[in-house]
Design a protein around this motif. Structure first.
Motif, PDB file in Angstrom:
ATOM      1  N   ASN A 187      34.326  46.040  49.364  1.00 25.48           N
ATOM      2  CA  ASN A 187      34.194  45.469  48.017  1.00 25.48           C
ATOM      3  C   ASN A 187      34.185  43.941  48.080  1.00 25.48           C
ATOM      4  OD1 ASN A 187      36.918  45.026  48.452  1.00 25.48           O
ATOM      5  ND2 ASN A 187      37.555  46.712  47.129  1.00 25.48           N
ATOM      6  N   GLU A 188      33.960  43.444  49.259  1.00 27.77           N
ATOM      7  CA  GLU A 188      33.628  42.038  49.488  1.00 27.77           C
ATOM      8  C   GLU A 188      34.708  41.042  49.091  1.00 27.77           C
ATOM      9  OE1 GLU A 188      29.583  41.695  47.827  1.00 27.77           O
ATOM     10  OE2 GLU A 188      28.833  42.354  49.780  1.00 27.77           O
ATOM     11  N   ALA A 189      35.953  41.496  49.103  1.00 26.05           N
ATOM     12  CA  ALA A 189      37.089  40.576  48.914  1.00 26.05           C
ATOM     13  C   ALA A 189      38.390  41.356  49.042  1.00 26.05           C
ATOM     14  CB  ALA A 189      37.027  39.881  47.558  1.00 26.05           C
ATOM     15  N   TYR A 190      39.489  40.618  49.097  1.00 19.08           N
ATOM     16  CA  TYR A 190      40.823  41.237  49.074  1.00 19.08           C
ATOM     17  C   TYR A 190      41.149  41.549  47.627  1.00 19.08           C
ATOM     18  CZ  TYR A 190      41.490  38.955  53.674  1.00 19.08           C
ATOM     19  OH  TYR A 190      41.381  38.539  54.959  1.00 19.08           O
ATOM     20  N   MET A 191      40.820  42.756  47.204  1.00 22.62           N
ATOM     21  CA  MET A 191      40.987  43.075  45.797  1.00 22.62           C
ATOM     22  C   MET A 191      42.433  43.366  45.445  1.00 22.62           C
ATOM     23  SD  MET A 191      38.197  42.392  44.802  1.00 22.62           S
ATOM     24  CE  MET A 191      36.444  42.328  45.108  1.00 22.62           C
TER      25      MET A 191
ATOM     26  N   ASP B 199      37.424  45.950  53.208  1.00 20.61           N
ATOM     27  CA  ASP B 199      36.746  44.959  54.038  1.00 20.61           C
ATOM     28  C   ASP B 199      37.744  44.014  54.697  1.00 20.61           C
ATOM     29  OD1 ASP B 199      36.544  44.493  51.024  1.00 20.61           O
ATOM     30  OD2 ASP B 199      36.535  42.440  51.783  1.00 20.61           O
ATOM     31  N   GLY B 200      38.825  43.704  53.998  1.00 21.58           N
ATOM     32  CA  GLY B 200      39.824  42.813  54.579  1.00 21.58           C
ATOM     33  C   GLY B 200      40.451  43.427  55.809  1.00 21.58           C
TER      34      GLY B 200
HETATM   35 MG   LIG Z   1      38.260  44.534  49.786  1.00 15.43          MG
END
Ligand SMILES: [Mg+2]
Ligand SMILES: Cc1ncc(C[n+]2csc(CCOP(=O)(O)OP(=O)(O)O)c2C)c(N)n1
Lengths: 391, 295
Positions: free
Chosen positions: B131-135, B103-104
């Motif tokens: 995954n709704e964030a910078y994992m 996503d990022g």
């Molecule tokens: Mg992500």
């Protein structure tokens, strides 16, 4: 065929004769005429290539990266802010050993904004692992492109042809543009090494942990050093086939007898040669060492050419702010330690942001170093524009 | 549903699987595998920097059995454009070219290059693993981080709503856009196949839960997807030539609380088990989706 032609269009025609499969670029002065010229040639059907009009230089560099990784001969052109915007991809292209050719229409860097010529832009990416060749005039600029594709594809090193913005890109000069057939005979079809192709599935651009990364840098560094041979061979072959000297590692002018040796690169060497001739008539022996290949740096050649010279002056259109001359430090480094002491190596920066470098400026420079060495000086500075409180 | 029935028609070719280093229960690893197996051998994956790239492509043993190309975080779509241009120019192909990123890289840093790829009309499928964030860098907020979610850079909960990438993609006038999750293998793979059969740029947005970043148990990854769908928070639909179609009807609507409660990142939205006002706001987002897509 000899043509009276603008430098950019000469380069466009020569690049077209090199038959790139994919071209991608983003407009920025003074590079624009090169890509407009190529767009025309593709549009008219004279060049069979995919011309990808992207939304930024970052994507232009990424498109040619992808194209090259898929086995295409790929070309882009940029300058200044565009090259800086590309810089992350520029490093990546070299690390991935993709033999892309890029024209850098050398221009100053913001701020303040300046569209005019100096060589700060290509200097900003000099450590990225690209071959960097500097053209003296438009004949050499166009010849260097033919050589660049050959050098890049033999060494798997991306190659940047630097030509001074406006001074060369927008100058009308007679240029001999080789026929298609001549270029075809000189430049064989691109034989890629590793490509993305479902027939041979492989990973390109894997990440390397500390067990592996450093060796990739060593190999790239050695490959650049070794590309010396290829650069020289290709330049020699070019001279044999086309009957003129272009490129190579270094060139000299009246250097052997000279008491003062000027070192420089790019279009300013034209003015320097003129001064040398004038001074010769006045009984002074001044010579020129011209750097054609800035990366890899021709250390051995520089040493050989300058080892008997005790008065050397380096003139360059770029600066390492807070440090001084960039080319000057390369030249100083070219001498074995023990020899440095008794040798005067002066350093001048000039022509930043398109400031004209006149013959009188150069004459002043030579006269000054004849008297005493100059650690570092800005040539042609307007003192009246500088206030102590600003510094 | 019987397991055998569930897997019926699902392609399993192991084109992406071997020895990757993803965490247990990683939604992205499963999604990437379903994508590769649906696309088949005649495929080139252009992957952005991020978890997927890091857990699947360490030198010298990548997990891919299709050609894999990675260069940077923000340029997968442009690199894929270049691969496509090369195939055209060299008269090679046909080949499936799939640009893939988190996503990022999709919503933020690579947004411009994706927009360029869509607008120029390259024959490339872009798959976003959301995954709704910078994992990869430790669960920092991205513009796909949902309202209320705690990340390492939104320690008190995210204050903004999620950027609506499928609609933005569709507004480029591209022929095919779809959303999917990893709880329905068949649906996801059918969408990949459908997209690849269409000429031009395509966009598929896959919800790919991250147990580490979301704070749920690894074995709940698939269940979390089901809840995201059944609450209406992650609507499943296609946009074909600009028209929304095949929006998945929710069999039994589930309150968002059920979805939020199984994830650590939303824990602060409940005070001693009692939902705070933000939960109502999140319910409102679900309700809007339900109405908008007639779920
Ligand atoms: Mg992500
Ligand atoms: C230009 C640049 N900025 C920052 C980074 C650091 N970085 C690498 S991966 C990543 C986050 C990736 O997030 P996302 O795209 O959502 O993928 P995920 O890891 O969550 O799957 C960041 C910030 C980088 N590699 N390059």
């Amino acid at each position: 065929m000899l043509k009276q032609i603008e430098g950019s269009y000469a380069v466009a025609q020569v690049v077209a004769h090199c038959r790139p499969n994919v071209i991608s670029a983003y407009p920025i002065t003074p590079q624009t005429h090169i890509v407009e010229g190529l767009a025309d040639l593709v549009g008219e059907g004279q060049l069979q290539a995919e011309f990808v009009n992207v939304e930024s230089e970052f994507s232009a560099a990424s498109v040619v990266l992808g194209a090259s990784a898929a086995g295409a001969r790929a070309y882009t052109a940029t300058t200044s802010q565009g090259l800086l915007l590309m810089s992350e991809v520029i490093y990546c292209i070299a690390g991935m050993r993709l033999p892309i050719v890029l024209t850098c229409a050398n221009r100053a860097i913001s701020a303040p904004l300046s569209i005019w010529n100096d060589q700060q832009d290509s200097m900003a990416v000099r450590d990225a692992g690209w071959i960097q060749l500097h053209a003296e005039d438009n004949q050499e600029a166009s010849d260097l492109h033919i050589q660049a594709f050959k050098i890049a594809e033999q060494t798997f090193l991306p190659t940047m042809v630097c030509m001074d913005g406006f001074i060369l890109t927008h100058a009308f000069e007679p240029v001999d543009i080789p026929e298609q057939k001549e270029v075809d005979d000189f430049l064989p079809a691109f034989k890629p090494r590793h490509i993305v192709d479902p027939r041979w599935p492989r990973g390109i651009g894997l990440f390397a942990d500390p067990r592996f990364y450093m060796e990739t840098r060593y190999i790239l560094h050695r490959a650049l050093e070794k590309s010396e041979e290829t650069i020289k061979e290709v330049s020699a072959e070019f001279a044999r086939v086309f009957g003129r000297d272009s490129g190579g590692f270094i060139k000299t002018y009246k250097l052997e007898e000279a008491d003062v040796a000027i070192v420089s690169m790019g279009s300013v060497v034209g003015t320097i040669k003129e001064l040398i001739d004038q001074l010769e008539e006045e009984g002074k022996k001044v010579g020129l060492l011209q750097i054609c290949s800035y990366r890899p740096f021709p250390r051995k050649e520089v040493y050989r050419a300058l080892k008997d010279k005790m008065n050397i002056v380096v003139l360059e259109k770029c600066i390492s702010l807070g440090r001084g001359g960039i080319l000057a430090s390369d030249i100083r480094w070219s001498f074995p330690r023990a020899e440095k002491r008794d040798r005067n190596i002066s350093s001048f920066v000039a022509g930043l942001g398109g400031r004209n470098i006149s013959i009188d400026d150069l004459r002043y420079m030579v006269e000054k170093v004849e008297k005493e060495p100059v650690e570092f000086e800005f040539l042609g500075l307007k003192k009246e524009l500088i206030a102590e409180r600003d510094m | 549903m019987e397991k055998s029935q569930y897997l019926e028609g699902v392609e399993k070719k192991d084109l992406f699987a071997h020895g990757h280093r993803a965490c247990g229960g990683c939604g992205q690893a499963l999604a990437a595998r379903l994508v590769a197996d649906a696309a088949g051998e005649n495929t080139i994956a252009c992957v952005a920097t991020g978890c997927l790239e890091v857990f699947s492509s360490p030198y010298p043993d990548p997990s891919w059995r299709i050609p894999f190309l990675h260069s940077l975080f923000e340029n997968a779509a442009a690199v894929a454009s270049g691969v496509e241009a090369a195939y055209k120019a060299l008269g090679k192909g046909p080949v499936n070219i799939i640009a893939q990123g988190g996503d990022g890289s999709t919503a933020d840093i690579g947004f411009q290059s994706i927009s360029g790829m869509f607008e120029r009309g390259h024959n490339v499928l872009y798959v976003c693993y959301d995954n709704e964030a910078y994992m990869n860098t430790g669960v920092q907020r991205s513009s796909f981080t949902p309202l209320g979610a705690r990340t390492t850079t939104t320690p008190t909960g995210n204050k903004t709503r999620k950027k609506n990438m499928p609609m933005i993609a569709a507004d480029h006038g591209i022929p095919y856009v779809a959303t999917a999750t990893i709880d329905d293998f068949r649906d996801l793979q059918q969408k990949i196949k459908k997209a690849l059969a269409i000429e031009g740029p395509k966009y598929i947005h896959i919800l790919a839960p991250c147990p580490l970043g979301w704070g749920h148990h690894g074995e709940l990854t698939v269940e979390v997807c089901r809840l995201a769908k059944d609450t209406g928070l992650f609507p499943i639909y296609e946009i074909v030539d600009g028209k929304v179609t095949n929006a998945r009807k929710i069999p039994v609507k589930v309150p968002v609380e059920e979805y939020l409660k199984v994830q650590g990142r939303f824990k602060h939205l409940f005070k001693r088990g009692v939902p705070t006002e933000e939960v109502a706001e999140i319910q409102e987002i679900a309700n809007q989706n339900i109405e908008r897509f007639n779920l």
